[in-house]
Design an enzyme around this catalytic site. Structure first.
Site, short mmCIF file in Angstrom:
data_model
loop_
_atom_site.label_atom_id
_atom_site.label_comp_id
_atom_site.label_asym_id
_atom_site.label_seq_id
_atom_site.Cartn_x
_atom_site.Cartn_y
_atom_site.Cartn_z
CD1 TRP A 12 -2.42 1.58 2.49
CD2 TRP A 12 -2.67 1.79 0.28
NE1 TRP A 12 -3.35 2.57 2.25
CE2 TRP A 12 -3.53 2.71 0.91
CE3 TRP A 12 -2.64 1.73 -1.12
CZ2 TRP A 12 -4.35 3.59 0.19
CZ3 TRP A 12 -3.47 2.59 -1.83
CH2 TRP A 12 -4.31 3.51 -1.17
N GLY A 137 -10.59 3.67 2.24
CA GLY A 137 -11.44 3.42 1.09
C GLY A 137 -11.12 2.10 0.42
CB ALA A 141 -1.50 -2.09 -2.77
CE LYS A 192 -10.34 -2.80 4.81
NZ LYS A 192 -9.40 -3.40 3.83
CG ASP A 245 -11.90 -0.62 2.57
OD1 ASP A 245 -11.46 -1.40 1.72
OD2 ASP A 245 -11.19 -0.12 3.46
CB THR A 249 -11.98 -6.04 2.04
OG1 THR A 249 -11.55 -4.70 1.85
CG2 THR A 249 -10.86 -6.81 2.71
NE ARG A 256 -1.87 -8.18 2.79
CZ ARG A 256 -1.66 -6.98 2.26
NH1 ARG A 256 -1.34 -6.88 0.99
NH2 ARG A 256 -1.79 -5.89 2.98
CG ASN A 257 -7.67 -9.07 5.97
OD1 ASN A 257 -7.22 -9.37 7.07
ND2 ASN A 257 -7.29 -7.97 5.33
#
Length: 345
Positions: A12, A137, A141, A192, A245, A249, A256-257
């Site tokens: 990021w 937001g 990346a 989030k 967001d 996500t 990644r989450n």
């Protein structure tokens, strides 16, 4: 053009530096790892955190904090939330006078249960609200680094710092909105990630699209409950740092989450899996912090609670899913507005 320092050379931070350099700002990156700083300067790539992408040759990098931030008018902090306290403490004595500080880290400190703004208030007390802003937001990346269209929000208590950043960072590829709600922007950006772990696990268990939509929607309720309890404007969660967001996500394969949740559904040990990854999945530590904060404030956050128990207490994933599915009747907006008379709460 302005001089920016980006403190943190993960994906990021590197993407933000690339965007700023394309706008012809002077940009210096601070990297904890000397080899990362040297590679950025020598080869104009960051193979550790953003592989396969060429960076603008005008980006400088250093592993020395004082060198990296010298002369900067705006300093953007982008370390993992678990390291913000240490990194901001390093920055404080060398921060240029009157520089605006922008927090682009998303998370809640696990040990103290503090938001990033509260951490920085302790480590950098000389930086008042007029010099502090929060950037959040729906931002993968890699897409920002590639210059793909993205919208973000930047918040500050009086919107002076937010407006200053907006004027310098806004472009046709990165639209910047302003907000007067730093608390809401921080809460949305942090929680989030916890919800993305839940939706990743649901998808890994093949629970289907209906379940994913339900988790995202009920996740937004939990984010709003916690934010309102901390003093946020509930309308903030309808914007970029909230639903924007959250949707990205919870559904995007670059998350990644979300990936962590899917790996847990495959039977992998979450801590062991994360130890094998160089990049951080913020939701792991944030789940513990958010659960602790919800208990302290008396805020009902059942999805967060189950994610915490699966990741940190070894609860079997199917047992956690059953606990959510077998919860009693609820009024949909319970915990956000006063209960409707006669409703089951």
């Amino acid at each position: 053009m302005s001089r920016f320092a980006v403190v943190g050379s993960g994906a990021w931070g590197t993407a933000l530096a690339a965007h700023l350099a394309r706008l012809e700002h002077e940009v210096m990156l601070w990297a904890f790892e000397r080899d990362v700083a040297e590679e950025i300067c020598r080869a104009h790539i960051n193979s550790a955190f953003l592989p396969g992408l060429a960076l603008p040759q005008t980006i400088g990098a250093s592993s020395d904090m004082a060198t990296a931030v010298s002369g900067a008018g705006i300093v953007i902090l982008v370390p993992p939330s678990t390291h913000l306290r240490a990194v901001s403490s390093m920055l404080a004595p060398v921060l240029p006078r009157d520089a605006i500080v922008v927090i682009a880290t998303k998370g809640i400190e696990e040990e103290s249960l503090r938001l990033m703004s509260q951490v920085v208030a302790e480590t950098m007390p000389a930086v008042g609200p007029e010099r502090l802003a929060f950037l959040s937001g729906p931002t993968f990346a890699r897409e920002v680094a590639q210059g793909l269209p993205t919208d973000v929000v930047v918040a500050s208590t009086d919107m002076v710092a937010a407006g200053r950043l907006q004027s310098l960072v806004h472009s046709v590829s990165l639209r910047v909105y302003t907000s007067a709600d730093p608390i809401g922007v921080q809460v949305g950006g942090a929680i989030k990630n916890v919800m993305a772990i839940a939706t990743g696990a649901s998808d890994g268990l093949a629970f289907g699209n209906n379940a994913r939509a339900a988790l995202i929607t009920r996740g937004l309720v939990e984010i709003t409950r916690l934010g309102v309890a901390l003093g946020a404007d509930p309308l903030t969660f309808l914007g970029m740092a909230g639903v924007g967001d959250l949707v990205l996500t919870c559904t995007g394969d670059l998350s990644r989450n979300r990936t962590l949740g899917k790996r847990v559904a495959e039977g992998l040990d979450p801590a062991g899996y994360l130890a094998s990854q160089r990049a951080v999945a913020e939701g792991f530590s944030t789940s513990a912090a958010a659960y602790g904060l919800s208990q302290r404030l008396g805020v009902e956050m059942p999805i967060t609670e189950q994610v915490y128990h699966v990741l940190h207490r070894g609860r079997p994933l199917l047992e956690a899913a059953r606990a959510l599915l077998e919860r009693g009747h609820k009024e949909e907006l319970h915990g956000i507005r006063p209960a409707i008379p006669g409703a089951v709460t």
